[in-house]
Write an enzyme that holds these catalytic residues in place. Structure first.
Site, PDB file in Angstrom:
ATOM      1  N   ASP A  80      35.613 -26.570  21.935  1.00  0.00           N
ATOM      2  CA  ASP A  80      35.678 -25.254  21.313  1.00  0.00           C
ATOM      3  C   ASP A  80      35.027 -25.313  19.922  1.00  0.00           C
ATOM      4  O   ASP A  80      35.393 -26.167  19.101  1.00  0.00           O
ATOM      5  CB  ASP A  80      37.164 -24.865  21.206  1.00  0.00           C
ATOM      6  CG  ASP A  80      37.376 -23.423  20.821  1.00  0.00           C
ATOM      7  OD1 ASP A  80      36.494 -22.586  21.120  1.00  0.00           O
ATOM      8  OD2 ASP A  80      38.441 -23.118  20.236  1.00  0.00           O
ATOM      9  N   HIS A  81      34.078 -24.419  19.673  1.00  0.00           N
ATOM     10  CA  HIS A  81      33.438 -24.324  18.350  1.00  0.00           C
ATOM     11  C   HIS A  81      32.841 -25.622  17.830  1.00  0.00           C
ATOM     12  O   HIS A  81      33.096 -26.017  16.686  1.00  0.00           O
ATOM     13  CB  HIS A  81      34.422 -23.766  17.303  1.00  0.00           C
ATOM     14  CG  HIS A  81      34.800 -22.344  17.536  1.00  0.00           C
ATOM     15  ND1 HIS A  81      33.987 -21.285  17.230  1.00  0.00           N
ATOM     16  CD2 HIS A  81      35.921 -21.808  18.090  1.00  0.00           C
ATOM     17  CE1 HIS A  81      34.589 -20.154  17.573  1.00  0.00           C
ATOM     18  NE2 HIS A  81      35.767 -20.441  18.107  1.00  0.00           N
ATOM     19  N   ASP A 102      28.570 -23.540  18.345  1.00  0.00           N
ATOM     20  CA  ASP A 102      28.748 -22.315  17.575  1.00  0.00           C
ATOM     21  C   ASP A 102      27.869 -22.365  16.328  1.00  0.00           C
ATOM     22  O   ASP A 102      28.288 -22.839  15.277  1.00  0.00           O
ATOM     23  CB  ASP A 102      30.218 -22.137  17.200  1.00  0.00           C
ATOM     24  CG  ASP A 102      30.434 -20.888  16.355  1.00  0.00           C
ATOM     25  OD1 ASP A 102      29.449 -20.143  16.134  1.00  0.00           O
ATOM     26  OD2 ASP A 102      31.575 -20.662  15.906  1.00  0.00           O
ATOM     27  N   GLU A 132      27.070 -18.810  20.742  1.00  0.00           N
ATOM     28  CA  GLU A 132      27.628 -17.565  20.184  1.00  0.00           C
ATOM     29  C   GLU A 132      26.575 -16.815  19.379  1.00  0.00           C
ATOM     30  O   GLU A 132      25.794 -17.411  18.641  1.00  0.00           O
ATOM     31  CB  GLU A 132      28.843 -17.874  19.292  1.00  0.00           C
ATOM     32  CG  GLU A 132      29.440 -16.615  18.665  1.00  0.00           C
ATOM     33  CD  GLU A 132      30.800 -16.845  18.004  1.00  0.00           C
ATOM     34  OE1 GLU A 132      31.587 -17.675  18.510  1.00  0.00           O
ATOM     35  OE2 GLU A 132      31.067 -16.194  16.980  1.00  0.00           O
ATOM     36  N   HIS A 209      36.020 -14.569  22.349  1.00  0.00           N
ATOM     37  CA  HIS A 209      36.845 -15.400  21.449  1.00  0.00           C
ATOM     38  C   HIS A 209      37.840 -14.506  20.727  1.00  0.00           C
ATOM     39  O   HIS A 209      37.721 -13.281  20.764  1.00  0.00           O
ATOM     40  CB  HIS A 209      35.945 -16.089  20.412  1.00  0.00           C
ATOM     41  CG  HIS A 209      35.298 -17.326  20.934  1.00  0.00           C
ATOM     42  ND1 HIS A 209      35.609 -18.582  20.483  1.00  0.00           N
ATOM     43  CD2 HIS A 209      34.377 -17.499  21.902  1.00  0.00           C
ATOM     44  CE1 HIS A 209      34.884 -19.470  21.144  1.00  0.00           C
ATOM     45  NE2 HIS A 209      34.129 -18.844  22.016  1.00  0.00           N
ATOM     46  N   GLY A 210      38.796 -15.126  20.055  1.00  0.00           N
ATOM     47  CA  GLY A 210      39.738 -14.360  19.249  1.00  0.00           C
ATOM     48  C   GLY A 210      40.460 -13.332  20.078  1.00  0.00           C
ATOM     49  O   GLY A 210      40.665 -12.192  19.659  1.00  0.00           O
ATOM     50  N   SER A 212      43.634 -13.468  21.535  1.00  0.00           N
ATOM     51  CA  SER A 212      45.096 -13.496  21.678  1.00  0.00           C
ATOM     52  C   SER A 212      45.658 -12.084  21.574  1.00  0.00           C
ATOM     53  O   SER A 212      45.126 -11.243  20.836  1.00  0.00           O
ATOM     54  CB  SER A 212      45.720 -14.381  20.576  1.00  0.00           C
ATOM     55  OG  SER A 212      45.752 -15.726  20.989  1.00  0.00           O
ATOM     56  N   ASN A 253      39.361 -16.610  25.334  1.00  0.00           N
ATOM     57  CA  ASN A 253      39.952 -17.688  24.528  1.00  0.00           C
ATOM     58  C   ASN A 253      41.299 -17.305  23.926  1.00  0.00           C
ATOM     59  O   ASN A 253      41.426 -16.252  23.290  1.00  0.00           O
ATOM     60  CB  ASN A 253      39.005 -18.020  23.369  1.00  0.00           C
ATOM     61  CG  ASN A 253      37.870 -18.907  23.798  1.00  0.00           C
ATOM     62  OD1 ASN A 253      37.541 -18.987  24.982  1.00  0.00           O
ATOM     63  ND2 ASN A 253      37.258 -19.588  22.842  1.00  0.00           N
ATOM     64  N   ASP A 255      44.420 -19.100  21.675  1.00  0.00           N
ATOM     65  CA  ASP A 255      45.037 -20.192  20.933  1.00  0.00           C
ATOM     66  C   ASP A 255      46.273 -19.691  20.182  1.00  0.00           C
ATOM     67  O   ASP A 255      47.390 -20.197  20.362  1.00  0.00           O
ATOM     68  CB  ASP A 255      44.021 -20.801  19.946  1.00  0.00           C
ATOM     69  CG  ASP A 255      44.552 -22.048  19.268  1.00  0.00           C
ATOM     70  OD1 ASP A 255      45.718 -22.422  19.528  1.00  0.00           O
ATOM     71  OD2 ASP A 255      43.832 -22.665  18.467  1.00  0.00           O
TER      72      ASP A 255
HETATM   73  P1  13P Z   1      42.890 -16.535  18.950  1.00  0.00           P
HETATM   74  O1  13P Z   1      43.094 -16.904  17.507  1.00  0.00           O
HETATM   75  O2  13P Z   1      42.840 -15.057  19.126  1.00  0.00           O
HETATM   76  O3  13P Z   1      43.876 -17.176  19.860  1.00  0.00           O
HETATM   77  O4  13P Z   1      41.417 -17.063  19.368  1.00  0.00           O
HETATM   78  C1  13P Z   1      41.241 -18.383  19.826  1.00  0.00           C
HETATM   79  C2  13P Z   1      39.814 -18.747  19.989  1.00  0.00           C
HETATM   80  O5  13P Z   1      38.913 -17.928  20.022  1.00  0.00           O
HETATM   81  C3  13P Z   1      39.520 -20.188  20.124  1.00  0.00           C
HETATM   82  O6  13P Z   1      38.158 -20.434  20.135  1.00  0.00           O
HETATM   83  O1  G3H Z   2      38.934 -20.757  17.181  1.00  0.00           O
HETATM   84  C1  G3H Z   2      39.546 -21.726  16.739  1.00  0.00           C
HETATM   85  C2  G3H Z   2      40.729 -22.261  17.441  1.00  0.00           C
HETATM   86  O2  G3H Z   2      41.815 -21.391  17.302  1.00  0.00           O
HETATM   87  C3  G3H Z   2      41.018 -23.670  17.014  1.00  0.00           C
HETATM   88  O3  G3H Z   2      41.535 -23.752  15.727  1.00  0.00           O
HETATM   89  O4  G3H Z   2      40.334 -25.572  14.453  1.00  0.00           O
HETATM   90  O5  G3H Z   2      42.707 -24.960  13.913  1.00  0.00           O
HETATM   91  O6  G3H Z   2      42.172 -26.187  16.024  1.00  0.00           O
HETATM   92  P1  G3H Z   2      41.694 -25.186  14.981  1.00  0.00           P
HETATM   93 ZN    ZN Z   3      36.978 -19.077  19.012  1.00  0.00          ZN
END
Ligand code: 13P
Ligand code: G3H
Ligand code: ZN
Length: 309
Positions: A80-81, A102, A132, A209-210, A212, A253, A255
């Site tokens: 991820d990223h 990314d 992205e 992404h983002g 949640s 996604n 998290d």
């Molecule tokens: P959230 O913060 O919305 O869970 O997004 C997670 C995400 O995009 C991880 O790459």
């Molecule tokens: O998009 C990012 C994820 O939520 C991961 O976050 O770098 O704190 O593990 P992190």
């Molecule tokens: Zn993300």
């Protein structure tokens, strides 16, 4: 079945109107909670680690944990990223089956150049690549139509980007944002922009992404036991369902929802049983709530239950 890259899974998701949840994990508890949920519901699933999660848990440890938990559902292990070529190479060399590069904060031409470099190395190793284009709004930014249009993914640029990089999927900016404070006012996603992008790139897999939804029952539970999460809010599940079932969003996604749920579970046991020092008691409860949230997403939001082939 086990670990695979994104190719056939994303095509199936487009064809059958569902999305695959991409859930972040940082330890065995979160990984197990996610995979147990996907197994129970016979759903394909993406488990993913950020570079900071890799730093925390160790890349060899992460791969070994994932391998040890393989059953007969399809699983993608995603970086991820990833920010650099080296981040992606390290993941590819250690068994990840999809990587995200990314480079969205770089100028367009630099984003293309770096993405192309990653695609070349990844494809030579049977690994697929997500890139992205566009800028996800920052935490607590107000997302509205009047906001800076330049932040959203430009459909014409998206087409050029995909064609020139050979990337396998593309994360787009249509109003989602990372973290637990997503909207100041009313939640709004730019499905009109997504439709324009889809017209120019038919049957191409897109990523949100983002995404949640910040489940308020878990927020309240965490707050009941001392967490301070005032104003936490997410993307309404109806919008995520629309993205997953009526658009070519194949990867969503998540998290923050898992972080909140796990924290609520740990806090609950520590508050109710102050005498306990047995880590298993509170970790088990965190895991239980993560499992609950993942199951709910798979069944009610992503429409991916029973799609494992
Ligand atoms: P959230 O913060 O919305 O869970 O997004 C997670 C995400 O995009 C991880 O790459
Ligand atoms: O998009 C990012 C994820 O939520 C991961 O976050 O770098 O704190 O593990 P992190
Ligand atoms: Zn993300």
């Amino acid at each position: 079945m086990g670990l695979q890259n994104s190719k056939t899974l994303y095509l199936d998701a487009i064809k059958n109107n569902y999305a695959i949840g991409a859930f972040n994990f940082v330890n065995l508890e979160t990984l197990s909670a996610i995979l147990d949920a996907a197994n129970e519901l016979k759903s394909p699933v993406i488990v993913q680690c950020s570079t900071s999660a890799i730093k925390y848990a160790g890349i060899k440890e992460i791969y070994a944990m994932v391998q040890a938990k393989m059953t007969n559902i399809p699983v993608i292990l995603n970086l991820d990223h990833g920010k650099t070529f080296e981040d992606c190479k390290n993941a590819i060399d250690n068994g990840f089956t999809n990587v995200m590069i990314d480079a969205s904060s770089l100028p367009f031409e630099e984003n293309i150049a770096l993405t192309k470099q990653v695609v070349e190395y990844a494809h030579a190793h049977n690994v697929t690549v997500e890139a992205e284009l566009g800028v996800l709004a920052g935490v607590e930014d107000e997302i509205s139509a009047s906001n800076d249009e330049a932040k959203y993914t430009n459909p014409v640029q998206a087409k050029e980007f995909v064609e020139r990089t050979g990337v396998d999927s593309l994360a787009i900016a249509i109003g989602t944002s990372h973290g637990i404070y997503k909207f100041n006012g009313e939640a709004k996603l730019r499905f009109d922009i997504l439709s324009k992008i889809e017209k120019l790139l038919p049957n191409f897999p897109f990523v949100l992404h983002g995404a949640s939804s910040i489940p308020q029952d878990k927020v309240k539970l965490a707050e009941k036991y001392g967490a301070k999460l005032k104003g936490a809010n997410g993307i309404p599940e109806t919008m995520l369902f629309e993205a997953a079932t009526k658009h070519n969003i194949v990867k969503v996604n998540v998290d923050s929802d898992l972080r909140i749920s796990f924290t609520a579970g740990v806090r609950e046991i520590l508050a109710l049983k102050p005498e306990t020092v047995d880590m298993r008691e509170y970790l088990k409860n965190g895991k239980k709530y993560v499992n609950e949230v993942v199951k709910e997403k798979i069944e009610k939001v992503f429409n991916s239950a029973n799609k494992a082939k």
